[in-house]
Design a protein around this motif. Structure first.
Motif, PDB file in Angstrom:
ATOM      1  N   ILE A  42       0.821  -1.214   0.000  1.00 12.97           N
ATOM      2  CA  ILE A  42       0.000   0.000   0.000  1.00 12.97           C
ATOM      3  C   ILE A  42       0.854   1.263   0.000  1.00 12.97           C
ATOM      4  O   ILE A  42       0.462   2.295  -0.559  1.00 12.97           O
ATOM      5  N   ASP A  43       2.042   1.201   0.597  1.00 17.10           N
ATOM      6  CA  ASP A  43       2.895   2.388   0.649  1.00 17.10           C
ATOM      7  C   ASP A  43       3.423   2.783  -0.724  1.00 17.10           C
ATOM      8  O   ASP A  43       3.921   3.892  -0.904  1.00 17.10           O
ATOM      9  N   ARG A  44       3.329   1.866  -1.681  1.00 21.36           N
ATOM     10  CA  ARG A  44       3.766   2.191  -3.037  1.00 21.36           C
ATOM     11  C   ARG A  44       2.592   2.588  -3.929  1.00 21.36           C
ATOM     12  O   ARG A  44       2.753   2.761  -5.133  1.00 21.36           O
ATOM     13  N   CYS A  45       1.420   2.700  -3.320  1.00 19.47           N
ATOM     14  CA  CYS A  45       0.227   3.078  -4.084  1.00 19.47           C
ATOM     15  C   CYS A  45      -0.022   4.578  -3.927  1.00 19.47           C
ATOM     16  O   CYS A  45      -0.487   5.031  -2.886  1.00 19.47           O
ATOM     17  N   THR A  46       0.297   5.339  -4.932  1.00 17.68           N
ATOM     18  CA  THR A  46       0.072   6.786  -4.891  1.00 17.68           C
ATOM     19  C   THR A  46      -0.603   7.231  -6.181  1.00 17.68           C
ATOM     20  O   THR A  46      -0.374   6.663  -7.254  1.00 17.68           O
ATOM     21  N   ALA A  47      -1.434   8.252  -6.058  1.00 13.92           N
ATOM     22  CA  ALA A  47      -2.120   8.849  -7.212  1.00 13.92           C
ATOM     23  C   ALA A  47      -2.860   7.804  -8.041  1.00 13.92           C
ATOM     24  O   ALA A  47      -2.847   7.836  -9.273  1.00 13.92           O
ATOM     25  N   LEU A  48      -3.520   6.886  -7.357  1.00 13.60           N
ATOM     26  CA  LEU A  48      -4.286   5.862  -8.070  1.00 13.60           C
ATOM     27  C   LEU A  48      -5.737   6.316  -8.235  1.00 13.60           C
ATOM     28  O   LEU A  48      -6.339   6.821  -7.299  1.00 13.60           O
ATOM     29  N   ARG A  49      -6.272   6.108  -9.403  1.00 14.55           N
ATOM     30  CA  ARG A  49      -7.672   6.440  -9.656  1.00 14.55           C
ATOM     31  C   ARG A  49      -8.489   5.155  -9.657  1.00 14.55           C
ATOM     32  O   ARG A  49      -8.194   4.221 -10.398  1.00 14.55           O
ATOM     33  N   ILE A  50      -9.491   5.109  -8.800  1.00 14.58           N
ATOM     34  CA  ILE A  50     -10.378   3.950  -8.734  1.00 14.58           C
ATOM     35  C   ILE A  50     -11.665   4.303  -9.479  1.00 14.58           C
ATOM     36  O   ILE A  50     -12.415   5.175  -9.031  1.00 14.58           O
ATOM     37  N   PRO A  51     -11.925   3.678 -10.611  1.00 13.85           N
ATOM     38  CA  PRO A  51     -13.142   3.993 -11.376  1.00 13.85           C
ATOM     39  C   PRO A  51     -14.396   3.775 -10.534  1.00 13.85           C
ATOM     40  O   PRO A  51     -14.554   2.724  -9.910  1.00 13.85           O
ATOM     41  N   GLY A  52     -15.254   4.765 -10.511  1.00 10.49           N
ATOM     42  CA  GLY A  52     -16.466   4.651  -9.711  1.00 10.49           C
ATOM     43  C   GLY A  52     -17.708   4.349 -10.524  1.00 10.49           C
ATOM     44  O   GLY A  52     -18.827   4.409 -10.013  1.00 10.49           O
ATOM     45  N   THR A  53     -17.493   4.013 -11.798  1.00 16.44           N
ATOM     46  CA  THR A  53     -18.640   3.775 -12.685  1.00 16.44           C
ATOM     47  C   THR A  53     -18.857   2.307 -13.001  1.00 16.44           C
ATOM     48  O   THR A  53     -19.846   1.954 -13.645  1.00 16.44           O
ATOM     49  N   ASN A  54     -17.934   1.456 -12.567  1.00 12.44           N
ATOM     50  CA  ASN A  54     -18.100   0.028 -12.847  1.00 12.44           C
ATOM     51  C   ASN A  54     -17.296  -0.799 -11.850  1.00 12.44           C
ATOM     52  O   ASN A  54     -16.436  -0.278 -11.139  1.00 12.44           O
TER      53      ASN A  54
ATOM     54  N   ILE B 242     -15.879  -3.087  -8.771  1.00  9.52           N
ATOM     55  CA  ILE B 242     -15.859  -2.925  -7.320  1.00  9.52           C
ATOM     56  C   ILE B 242     -15.827  -1.453  -6.926  1.00  9.52           C
ATOM     57  O   ILE B 242     -16.337  -1.072  -5.866  1.00  9.52           O
ATOM     58  N   GLY B 243     -15.250  -0.606  -7.775  1.00  7.65           N
ATOM     59  CA  GLY B 243     -15.241   0.827  -7.489  1.00  7.65           C
ATOM     60  C   GLY B 243     -16.646   1.394  -7.437  1.00  7.65           C
ATOM     61  O   GLY B 243     -16.972   2.222  -6.580  1.00  7.65           O
ATOM     62  N   PHE B 244     -17.490   0.930  -8.352  1.00  7.76           N
ATOM     63  CA  PHE B 244     -18.891   1.366  -8.391  1.00  7.76           C
ATOM     64  C   PHE B 244     -19.629   0.912  -7.134  1.00  7.76           C
ATOM     65  O   PHE B 244     -20.372   1.675  -6.513  1.00  7.76           O
ATOM     66  N   VAL B 245     -19.405  -0.350  -6.753  1.00 10.96           N
ATOM     67  CA  VAL B 245     -20.058  -0.898  -5.559  1.00 10.96           C
ATOM     68  C   VAL B 245     -19.622  -0.125  -4.314  1.00 10.96           C
ATOM     69  O   VAL B 245     -20.449   0.273  -3.481  1.00 10.96           O
ATOM     70  N   ALA B 246     -18.310   0.095  -4.186  1.00 10.82           N
ATOM     71  CA  ALA B 246     -17.782   0.797  -3.013  1.00 10.82           C
ATOM     72  C   ALA B 246     -18.291   2.234  -2.951  1.00 10.82           C
ATOM     73  O   ALA B 246     -18.692   2.722  -1.888  1.00 10.82           O
ATOM     74  N   ALA B 247     -18.284   2.914  -4.096  1.00 11.02           N
ATOM     75  CA  ALA B 247     -18.718   4.313  -4.132  1.00 11.02           C
ATOM     76  C   ALA B 247     -20.180   4.450  -3.722  1.00 11.02           C
ATOM     77  O   ALA B 247     -20.545   5.343  -2.951  1.00 11.02           O
ATOM     78  N   ASN B 248     -21.018   3.569  -4.224  1.00  6.45           N
ATOM     79  CA  ASN B 248     -22.437   3.640  -3.892  1.00  6.45           C
ATOM     80  C   ASN B 248     -22.697   3.290  -2.433  1.00  6.45           C
ATOM     81  O   ASN B 248     -23.565   3.888  -1.786  1.00  6.45           O
TER      82      ASN B 248
END
Length: 206
Positions: free
Chosen positions: A11-23, A25-31
């Motif tokens: 996780i410490d190497r994860c920076t500036a990541l975009r998680i799509p919120g339209t489809n 798991i990103g969609f599920v999490a966002a909602n």
């Protein structure tokens, strides 16, 4: 990030990541998060704590879905540590959970497994103890467990020595379990009173 460090390898190497919120798991999490925020004022305290755990699970899946794999965290190593962490989570309550049991399940040597956890700045058994302590802390925060003895909570999460648990808890969180619970009870009472005041204010202004 500190919370996700125990759940997402690298996780410490994860920076500036975009998680799509339209489809996906990103969609599920966002909602889910949006729904929680919308109805937050209608939730009981114990419901809020339960939902926060689910939110963290969804966020973990979402971050994992876009996490890059670098030279220090190959796909094989990532799969191994995620498998080990899943096994640990499923068996935290087992007092027999130790290096021998985990290595036997994973089919890997203790040295290799500890090397995996070194990437996250810890060791296998330190990770196990930390996860147990985190779950004890969450239960002591949860009003649903207000009537449970601290010792019972500790033993439910795999500890078998009250004195050792108390020392480990204080080392991890900076105060004894008893002090933590006293602070938490006061915090919950303050939170509930503030909610009542907000509701009274709303009623008077409608």
């Amino acid at each position: 990030r500190p919370v996700l460090r125990d759940r997402v390898a690298g996780i410490d190497r994860c920076t500036a990541l975009r998680i799509p919120g339209t489809n996906g798991i990103g969609f599920v999490a966002a909602n889910f998060l949006r729904s929680c925020a919308t109805h937050a004022d209608q939730l009981q305290t114990h419901e809020f704590f339960t939902l926060s755990d689910h939110a963290l699970d969804l966020l973990t899946l979402a971050v994992t879905s876009v996490r890059p794999l670098d030279i220090n965290l190959s796909r094989s190593r990532a799969a191994s540590i995620n498998c080990i962490k899943t096994f640990i989570e499923q068996n935290l309550r087992d007092t027999e959970l130790d290096t021998r049991l985990i290595t036997r399940h994973a089919g890997l040597s203790a040295r290799y497994i500890n090397n995996l956890f070194e990437d996250e700045g810890t060791s296998l058994m330190r990770y196990v103890w930390k996860r147990r302590l985190e779950n004890c802390r969450k239960d002591m925060q949860n009003p649903a467990y207000a009537g449970h003895r601290i010792t019972d909570i500790a033993f439910r999460w795999g500890f078998n020595d009250a004195a050792h648990f108390s020392r480990a808890f204080k080392q991890q969180f900076g105060c004894s379990p008893r002090e933590f619970r006293r602070i938490q009870v006061h915090s919950n009472q303050t939170y509930n009173q503030e909610r009542c005041d907000d509701i009274d204010c709303f009623i008077k202004n409608t």
